[in-house]
Write a protein that holds these residues in place. Structure first.
Motif, short mmCIF file in Angstrom:
data_model
loop_
_atom_site.label_atom_id
_atom_site.label_comp_id
_atom_site.label_asym_id
_atom_site.label_seq_id
_atom_site.Cartn_x
_atom_site.Cartn_y
_atom_site.Cartn_z
N TYR A 79 62.54 -7.70 -2.12
CA TYR A 79 62.82 -7.23 -3.42
C TYR A 79 61.46 -7.21 -4.44
CZ TYR A 79 65.57 -5.78 -7.60
OH TYR A 79 66.12 -4.99 -8.77
N ILE A 80 60.82 -8.53 -4.40
CA ILE A 80 59.63 -8.78 -5.22
C ILE A 80 58.65 -7.92 -4.68
CG2 ILE A 80 57.92 -10.67 -5.49
CD1 ILE A 80 60.40 -10.76 -7.44
N ARG A 81 58.52 -8.13 -3.44
CA ARG A 81 57.30 -7.20 -2.59
C ARG A 81 57.22 -5.77 -2.88
NH1 ARG A 81 59.14 -7.36 2.37
NH2 ARG A 81 58.45 -9.74 2.69
N GLY A 82 58.42 -5.04 -3.08
CA GLY A 82 58.49 -3.76 -3.59
C GLY A 82 57.77 -3.45 -4.98
N PHE B 177 50.82 -3.66 -8.53
CA PHE B 177 49.51 -4.28 -8.30
C PHE B 177 48.39 -3.52 -7.25
CE2 PHE B 177 52.13 -7.88 -9.92
CZ PHE B 177 51.81 -8.03 -11.11
N LYS B 178 49.21 -2.92 -6.38
CA LYS B 178 48.23 -2.19 -5.12
C LYS B 178 48.03 -0.87 -5.46
CE LYS B 178 48.79 -1.44 -0.56
NZ LYS B 178 49.49 -1.45 0.85
N THR B 179 49.00 0.05 -5.81
CA THR B 179 48.96 1.38 -5.98
C THR B 179 49.04 1.77 -7.19
OG1 THR B 179 51.27 1.60 -5.27
CG2 THR B 179 49.63 1.47 -3.46
N ASN B 180 48.60 1.22 -8.17
CA ASN B 180 48.79 1.69 -9.64
C ASN B 180 47.20 1.97 -10.22
OD1 ASN B 180 49.50 1.80 -12.16
ND2 ASN B 180 50.28 -0.36 -12.45
N PRO B 181 47.14 3.19 -10.35
CA PRO B 181 45.83 3.59 -10.95
C PRO B 181 45.66 3.68 -12.48
CG PRO B 181 47.24 5.51 -10.38
CD PRO B 181 48.00 4.39 -9.88
N TYR B 182 46.91 3.20 -13.13
CA TYR B 182 46.96 3.13 -14.64
C TYR B 182 46.60 1.43 -14.82
CZ TYR B 182 49.05 7.31 -13.46
OH TYR B 182 49.50 8.67 -12.98
N GLU C 278 51.63 -12.94 3.02
CA GLU C 278 52.29 -11.80 3.89
C GLU C 278 53.89 -11.81 3.45
OE1 GLU C 278 49.12 -12.83 6.00
OE2 GLU C 278 50.53 -14.26 5.02
N SER C 279 54.10 -12.74 2.49
CA SER C 279 55.73 -13.10 2.08
C SER C 279 55.96 -11.71 1.17
CB SER C 279 56.05 -14.20 1.52
OG SER C 279 55.90 -15.38 2.49
N ILE C 280 55.24 -11.72 0.03
CA ILE C 280 55.44 -10.99 -1.04
C ILE C 280 54.41 -9.77 -1.52
CG2 ILE C 280 57.13 -12.26 -1.97
CD1 ILE C 280 55.32 -13.39 -4.12
N PHE C 281 52.93 -10.21 -1.11
CA PHE C 281 51.78 -9.41 -1.58
C PHE C 281 51.38 -8.43 -0.49
CE2 PHE C 281 51.36 -13.36 -3.92
CZ PHE C 281 51.48 -13.03 -5.19
N SER C 282 52.08 -8.33 0.77
CA SER C 282 51.81 -7.39 1.75
C SER C 282 50.27 -7.28 1.72
CB SER C 282 52.52 -6.38 1.34
OG SER C 282 52.36 -5.59 2.41
N ASP C 283 49.88 -6.00 1.68
CA ASP C 283 48.39 -5.63 1.79
C ASP C 283 47.76 -5.59 0.43
OD1 ASP C 283 48.93 -5.11 4.56
OD2 ASP C 283 49.64 -3.15 4.22
#
Length: 571
Positions: free
Chosen positions: A197-200, A206-211, A226-231
């Protein structure tokens, strides 16, 4: 006249308006801004000023607080002309997970969702503005405590976009206590669901936010990427061993000296250091616990203020369920010794049950241990090793551990004290009765809950029991466990500090139906082991005569205990 000491006030604006005690930490604003990192995660122990710092950042940058520059007058940041122009110029999203402490995943997710829904309510003027489309308004209506996981994952990303459209300026996002939901998820057994849930939410925020102009997160621990921050490749992690922001959290010795002088307490400087000093951030040593110091300045009384601010449920769980080796290391720490462990600050919670190093990682990050010395080297096999020498942080932390260990026996307090008294008096019947009462009541505290058998329960109980004995009898005995003596390693040895007390050796054994017919056979086997291995040798070598040495064999079968005694003088 000294400033008013306010306890628990985390509003930068109120502190400044009311002239409350405040240590100037606004240099953090300049350091953070000039570092230019997209997403910064800073870990510090609880009650070290993280929330107040985040509130200060929000007050400085937020458009909602434009025109409040007077709050920063006289502080270091206001000496910088160009930073005066930055005050109140960015849309800011400020969110905290500090209260997400539910026992179920569903209720924890609803709590997070409600916090996000409250943000949307705060910016309700956007809903009716022309910057939102009909589709956007439809999404806005779905944002609630009961929204779907997919809607929740987009919530902060979408709000960032709406604010950007309205103000034509990218957004600063502040997330305080980011790891609280994960700590609770581990304690209550819903880690995997909460991590997903948190990862989503984190990936879209924070990763795909151009704003996003930039983001700042705070917490106690560095949870594995790997747990919640992924890539999330743009994440700058600042832990307690990092050199960034060394003096931004906690009080330095210079700041403490100034505060003690202001309140007429400078003569207590040395005692204050013993109680509340001991933290190290980066290269900076001698950091003081701010929560305890503020309470001390207010009450002018030495007490374990910081240790009483949390249930410490995760710490207690890890110690109770820890291995024999982990508890032995804790015995050394409580005796004022240091331990050597390898540390990897990226904590993988899934490994806490089986990895001793993961436990030390967590305790160091949480401020319960301090680094005495650090060495990094390559072994003869070519492995890179990070060796840390650790000790208890200060007297306040030691007192917390002592209360925690005593708390394990609170449900059987009478039985425990009966046992201690019977042990000192040599009353075998009372020892056996009180030990059986304790085992009935508190074996579950030392059971991992993950398939522990009757054969493993006594081991966990025994180590907790040794620590309990240390708390109550360490003044009268030198208590050691699992140490070499003669031709083996005894379980418990109690060496008297005064001649009036006996020396005591205790051996624990679990009933083995393949070797013994009845529990009394197990008692006999324990006593026989003590004789054959000559466990009394180390005591006799110190001049303690055999007639002053009491030897006990404890036999466990599930929660049933039988105790036998052998007296050296009988041989």
């Amino acid at each position: 006249m000294p400033r008013t000491v306010s306890i628990g006030l985390q509003s930068f604006e109120k502190i400044r308006q009311n002239n409350c005690f405040y240590v100037d930490k606004t240099a953090f604003l300049k350091e953070w801004w000039e570092n230019g990192d997209d997403v910064t995660l800073i870990t510090r122990p609880r009650r070290f000023g993280k929330t107040l710092t985040m509130n200060m950042v929000k007050t400085f940058f937020s458009l909602e607080d434009a025109g409040k520059g007077e709050l920063f007058e006289g502080l270091s940041i206001w000496e910088e002309g160009r930073y005066r122009e930055l005050q109140g110029t960015y849309p800011v999203i400020f969110l905290s997970f500090a209260d997400v402490k539910q026992t179920t995943c569903k209720s924890a997710q609803q709590n997070i969702n409600q916090s996000i829904a409250s943000l949307y309510s705060r910016y309700s003027f956007l809903k009716d503005s022309p910057v939102l489309t009909t589709k956007d308004r439809g999404y806005w209506e779905r944002v609630s405590a009961y929204m779907s996981a997919s809607d929740a994952s987009l919530s902060l990303h979408n709000l960032s976009e709406y604010l950007f459209r309205y103000y034509q300026k990218k957004v600063i996002i502040l997330l305080d206590e980011y790891d609280t939901p994960m700590h609770e998820a581990y304690v209550y057994g819903y880690w995997d669901k909460m991590a997903e849930y948190i990862r989503g939410i984190f990936n879209s925020t924070f990763k795909t936010n151009p704003y996003l102009e930039r983001a700042l997160m705070t917490g106690i621990t560095r949870i594995s990427k790997e747990s919640i921050f992924s890539d999330l490749n743009n994440l700058e992690v600042v832990t307690t061993t990092s050199e960034k922001y060394e003096s931004s959290f906690g009080f330095t010795q210079e700041e403490i000296d100034t505060a003690l002088a202001e309140y007429g307490l400078f003569d207590q400087r040395d005692k204050v250091r013993d109680w509340y000093d001991g933290f190290t951030f980066g290269r900076l040593t001698g950091i003081y616990n701010p929560w305890s110091m503020i309470n001390y300045l207010d009450k002018r009384k030495f007490a374990a203020y910081w240790a009483n601010t949390s249930s410490n449920s995760l710490v207690g769980q890890l110690l109770r369920q820890g291995s024999r080796r982990l508890k032995e290391k804790f015995e050394d720490l409580l005796k004022g010794k240091t331990i050597h462990v390898e540390i990897d600050e990226q904590i993988i919670f899934q490994q806490l049950d089986e990895s001793g190093s993961a436990v030390w990682n967590l305790l160091l990050a949480a401020g319960y241990l301090k680094v005495v010395q650090h060495k990094a080297y390559v072994t003869e096999y070519g492995d890179w090793v990070e060796d840390y020498e650790l000790a208890l942080t200060n007297f306040e932390v030691k007192s917390m551990y002592q209360r925690m260990i005593r708390g394990w026996f609170k449900d059987s307090d009478t039985s425990y004290h009966d046992f201690v008294e019977a042990l000192l008096q040599g009353d075998l019947d009372l020892m056996e009765w009180s030990m059986n009462e304790m085992c009935k009541k508190i074996f579950s505290y030392f059971d991992t809950g993950k398939g522990a058998s009757d054969r493993t329960e006594p081991e966990r109980f025994y180590h907790g029991f040794v620590l309990g004995l240390m708390m109550d009898l360490n003044g009268r005995f030198i208590i050691t466990s699992n140490r070499e003596s003669g031709f083996g390693r005894y379980d418990i040895q109690m060496e008297p500090r005064e001649q009036k007390d006996p020396a005591i050796i205790i051996e624990f054994k679990v009933f083995n139906p393949k070797k013994e017919k009845v529990l009394s056979d197990t008692v006999a086997a324990a006593l026989q082991q003590i004789r054959e291995k000559e466990y009394a040798a180390s005591l006799e070598a110190k001049g303690i005569p055999p007639e002053r040495i009491r030897v006990y064999g404890f036999a466990f079968e599930g929660k049933k205990v039988q105790i036998g005694q052998w007296i050296e003088s009988e041989e």
